[in-house]
Every structure is written in structure tokens, then in C-alpha cells.
Design an enzyme around this catalytic site. Structure first.
Site, PDB file in Angstrom:
ATOM      1  N   CYS A 113       0.808  -1.221   0.000  1.00  0.00           N
ATOM      2  CA  CYS A 113       0.000   0.000   0.000  1.00  0.00           C
ATOM      3  C   CYS A 113       0.841   1.270   0.000  1.00  0.00           C
ATOM      4  CB  CYS A 113      -0.927   0.004   1.207  1.00  0.00           C
ATOM      5  SG  CYS A 113      -1.821  -1.544   1.425  1.00  0.00           S
ATOM      6  N   HIS A 152      -1.778   8.267   6.348  1.00  0.00           N
ATOM      7  CA  HIS A 152      -2.149   6.993   5.744  1.00  0.00           C
ATOM      8  C   HIS A 152      -3.552   6.601   6.229  1.00  0.00           C
ATOM      9  CE1 HIS A 152      -1.434   3.331   3.584  1.00  0.00           C
ATOM     10  NE2 HIS A 152      -1.604   2.584   4.666  1.00  0.00           N
ATOM     11  N   HIS A 198      -9.693   2.465   0.581  1.00  0.00           N
ATOM     12  CA  HIS A 198      -8.253   2.214   0.505  1.00  0.00           C
ATOM     13  C   HIS A 198      -7.935   1.757  -0.912  1.00  0.00           C
ATOM     14  CE1 HIS A 198      -4.237   1.418   1.428  1.00  0.00           C
ATOM     15  NE2 HIS A 198      -4.357   0.753   2.562  1.00  0.00           N
TER      16      HIS A 198
END
Length: 330
Positions: A82, A222, A259
Site C-alpha cells: 500500500c 495513511h 483504501h
């Protein structure tokens, strides 16, 4: 188009391409696998269709973009879970800083709405649970948060030396000041209780940028809305920045976007640069019930107007990938 760049008038040998993704082309691979399973008579030697294998490698996107645009400089495909998106921008900037390229097309893409991937994330325990409305399911830094929803997306940037941009009359969104990497080796989804690695990363990134925490106007987090991540990120920022962190507005886009996994870092950086352009602090959506362990200024619900001349971007990846970057208005 936005960069107003003339691809017909450039040195293609000095034009690089960095397109990251957290995984290969699962959709193409799935289609080939289904064809193989449903029509075995078409494959008497029991060999897997070559087309599926050609579409599957992670570097397929970067090679396809470079081929389509006839870019003959360095072509890279970072894979850092990610954190891939931010790492891709970092690699693109490094190609220019180290003299390999004058111009780089850099960014990332990810399409992970596939059953096999969603099942894997569900088993990992990172997906949001027990929600009625998907729009409010992902709640970064909220006391009731329990995971994220998967989204898809892509963002690309044209990176070039300042002299090249100035010569062609371009108006840059920002200056890439520095980027830095570290690793938390705790495990696939585990994180250090004391957040030592992330704390060091933030401090080192600011040191490389020759900036103090008080010179950062906005931090794009994040912020995955998982129980561990949000506390980990909060604690690292408090340790790295001290009391100053309470004066710096922060936010996470994942309540709005989901996400985007390998595309998260690039897409979130793109939105952060638009916020810098418009002097707006973007909000963290779905932050309704404050968590005492997450006590920073996350800009809940509503955007605020504020001058943004500099920003810190953070991205993490499964397995411990950590990335941080500082960008500055020009």
C-alpha cells in the site's frame, strides 16, 4: 494534458516511466484461468493460456505506458504493497536527481475489487465490518473504527527538472523536496508498539528537507481506519514532532475514497497537491466519535481554509513498508 507537455518535442531517451502497482493484473489472470477451467478441450496439453501470463506481471502497466508513449528512458515498476504509490513518485524523483532522466511520468494504479483479493483482506481482518451504509463504513481515527473498504484508482504525475519546466512556461503544482523509506519488521499486519521505525522515518525525512515540524502546514495521513494503524501513526507523529504536532492540521482521505492499496499514495498525493493549490485542509470523513488514543487535529467532517505552502505525506504497506515525502509550493 494538465501538464501541457508536448510529447512530440522531447528527448525520449531521457524520458522515464515509473508506474507502480501492489499486484499484477488479477482480472486478466482470472479471465484466463476461467477460460482454462471451462474449456479444457482447448488446452489439450494442459498449458495455461499465454495471454493470461502476459497480462499478469506487475510491470505490465509501466511497460504498456512506456510503449504507448514511446518512452525510452528508465522504466520501473515499484511494488511496496500500500506504499507503492508514494514509492513510485520517490523513484521517479530519484531518476531525475541522479541524472538518469530529465523527465519522468510517475504514479501508480490498482484494481483490487476481485473476489480472491477481497477474501484475503477479509481473512487478514482489515476490512470494515457490521455496517449498513458503505459511505460511512470507513472511519479513520474514530473510536468505533474497525477497518477499511477497498477502492480502485490511479494517478500519474509529470516530474521534471525545474529548469525544464521553467523553459517551457509550465506552472508546477509543487516542488518535490525529499522522500525517505523505512521498514517496520513486526509482521504482515503487526506494528511496533513504540512506533520506533515510523518515528525515525518522519524525523529523518524532515531533517533531509531541512525543515522543522513547525514549517509543515499539512500532513496527509495513511489513516486506514484499522485499530492498530491509526494509533501507530498518531503515536509516531507525536514522538517525531513533539507538542508541535497538535498545531498541524492532518487528515486521511480513506473515509472518502476507500483504501486504493497500490494506488493510495499517488492518488492521495494528487488530492493533497490540489489542496495546496486551493489552500484548503481536506477533511477526514466519518470521524464522529473521537478516540482518546488518537488525539491530533484530524480535521473531522468539514474542510477548512488555510494557507498550505508545505505538506508531509505518509504511506504504509502490508509487511512493514514505510514511506514519507515532503512537498513544497512553488
Amino acid at each position: 494534458h494538465d501538464a501541457k507537455f508536448d510529447f512530440e518535442d522531447c528527448n525520449r531517451q531521457r524520458f522515464g516511466c515509473v508506474v507502480g502497482t501492489s499486484k499484477g493484473g488479477f482480472q486478466s489472470f482470472k479471465k484466463s484461468a476461467q477460460q482454462f477451467a471451462n474449456h479444457p478441450a482447448n488446452h489439450p496439453d494442459k498449458s495455461f493460456p499465454l495471454a493470461g501470463l502476459e497480462e499478469f506481471p506487475a510491470n505490465r502497466a509501466s511497460v504498456e505506458v512506456a510503449t504507448t508513449l514511446n518512452l525510452q528512458g528508465a522504466v520501473l515498476c515499484p511494488v511496496a504493497a500500500c506504499a507503492t504509490g508514494l514509492v513510485s513518485l520517490m523513484q521517479g524523483a530519484n531518476l531525475i536527481a541522479n541524472g538518469y532522466c530529465d523527465t519522468v511520468l510517475a504514479g501508480s494504479s490498482d484494481a483490487s475489487l476481485q473476489e480472491i483479493l477481497l477474501g484475503s483482506y477479509n481473512r487478514m481482518g482489515v476490512l470494515a465490518k457490521n455496517f449498513e451504509n458503505p459511505q460511512t463504513a470507513c472511519k479513520p481515527f474514530d473510536k468505533t473504527r474497525n477497518g477499511f473498504l477497498v477502492g480502485e484508482g490511479a494517478a500519474m504525475f509529470l516530474l521534471e527538472e525545474a529548469a525544464f519546466a521553467e523553459a517551457r512556461g509550465a506552472t508546477p503544482y509543487a516542488e518535490w523536496v525529499t522522500g525517505h523509506l523505512a521498514t517496520d519488521i513486526s509482521g504482515l499486519t503487526s506494528l511496533e508498539e513504540d512506533a520506533t521505525s515510523l518515528t525515525w522515518l518522519i524525523q529523518n525525512c524532515l531533517q533531509q528537507a531541512k525543515m522543522s515540524p513547525s514549517e509543515i502546514d499539512y500532513i496527509n495521513l495513511h489513516g486506514t481506519a484499522t485499530r492498530l494503524n491509526d494509533i501507530y501513526e498518531t503515536n509516531a507523529l507525536k514522538k517525531a514532532c513533539g507538542r508541535t504536532i497538535y498545531d498541524i492540521p492532518c487528515s486521511s482521505f480513506k473515509g472518502a475514497l476507500g483504501h486504493l492499496l497500490g494506488a493510495a499514495g499517488s492518488v492521495e498525493t494528487a488530492f493533497s497537491l490540489l489542496a495546496m493549490r486551493d489552500n484548503i485542509i481536506p477533511p477526514t470523513l466519518n470521524l464522529t466519535t473521537p478516540d482518546p488514543q488518537c488525539d491530533l487535529n484530524y480535521t473531522p467532517h468539514i474542510a477548512s481554509s488555510q494557507t498550505v505552502n508545505s505538506l508531509l505525506k505518509l504511506s504504509f504497506g502490508f509487511g512493514g513498508h514505510l514511506a514519507a515525502a515532503v512537498l513544497r509550493a512553488v
